[in-house]
Design an enzyme around this catalytic site. Structure first.
Site: not given
Ligand code: FPP
Length: 236
Positions: A203, A68, A30, A34, A22, A127, A184, A20, A17
């Site tokens: 945990e 989204r 955004r 990702h 970042w 893994l 998280r 966005g 998480d």
């Molecule tokens: C949450 O951050 C992240 C996501 C909904 C998408 C996660 C996707 C990736 C890490 C890239 C694709 C994955 C792979 C396995 C190649 P958010 O967008 O909710 O961030 P925010 O809470 O800051 O808005």
């Protein structure tokens, strides 16, 4: 690296998480968050493999993420597509890649690539990497319940056969050790429909770092914190 005598979690779950936020902090779209998050994901998978973690389950796209904007959904799917084409850059390593979640709403080319990667890595001894795509914890439990209901209706099982073990065997992670550590980053403190069944005695470690800034040292810190926890599993 974590100190040698640290108790390692056998199975780690990560909610990746903060992508966005970042990106917004840097005035970037955004999708840039990702993309950076996906690079971090690859490095953390490799690191878990090196540490000897048995299973890692990461949340890439939830059943709710379809709500989204189309642009954002497309950008996540395109990053996924790119990573899938490159077999996550994990080719030649001993990681076994699996995808967990629904398979009925993804683009056919993505599904084909997923099947190819799963098939190509299924005998790898290292893994177990579960990548959750169109995954929801409630959806997983509902599917397991429906499967049991059908068997009951058809007389293949009796009511007393519906046990925790049976439902567990119908979850996506039945081939993995129990979830030990749920991590998280990003400062949010909730489960967001991730691994609801598996979280029973996991945990939880919440961290303030945003996922794109997450490093191997952050994982070390989370594992060390896990090692200090006194796990009682509901006992004394
Ligand atoms: C949450 O951050 C992240 C996501 C909904 C998408 C996660 C996707 C990736 C890490 C890239 C694709 C994955 C792979 C396995 C190649 P958010 O967008 O909710 O961030 P925010 O809470 O800051 O808005």
């Amino acid at each position: 690296m974590v100190p040698r005598n640290t108790v390692l979690p056998r199975h780690i779950g990560i909610i990746m998480d903060g992508n966005g936020r970042w990106a917004s902090k840097r005035g970037l779209p955004r999708s840039a968050g990702h993309a950076k998050g996906a690079d971090v994901f690859r490095d953390i998978c490799r690191y878990c493999e090196q540490l000897g973690i048995e299973a890692l389950t990461t949340y890439a796209f939830s059943t709710e993420n379809w709500t989204r904007s189309k642009d954002e959904v497309d950008s996540i799917m395109n990053i996924l597509r790119r990573y899938l084409k490159d077999a996550f850059g994990l080719e030649g390593e001993t990681i076994r890649v699996r995808f967990i979640g629904r398979r009925d709403r993804l683009a056919p080319d993505i599904l084909d690539l997923m099947n190819e990667i799963e098939e190509g890595s299924k005998d790898n001894p290292g893994l177990i990497l579960n990548i959750a795509v169109d995954y929801g914890g409630r959806d997983e439990i509902v599917s397991a319940a429906k499967r049991a209901a059908v068997l009951l209706r058809d007389g293949e099982i009796k009511e007393e056969d519906i046990t925790e073990e049976l439902i567990d065997s119908y979850t996506f992670t039945s081939c993995c050790p129990p979830l030990d550590l749920l991590l998280r980053p990003s400062g949010e403190q909730r489960i967001s429909n991730f691994m609801l069944w598996q979280c029973a005695y996991a945990e939880f470690v919440y961290m303030d770092v945003l996922w794109p800034d997450f490093t191997r040292k952050d994982l070390d810190a989370a594992i060390e914190e896990f090692g200090r926890r006194n796990r009682r599993f509901g006992g004394r």
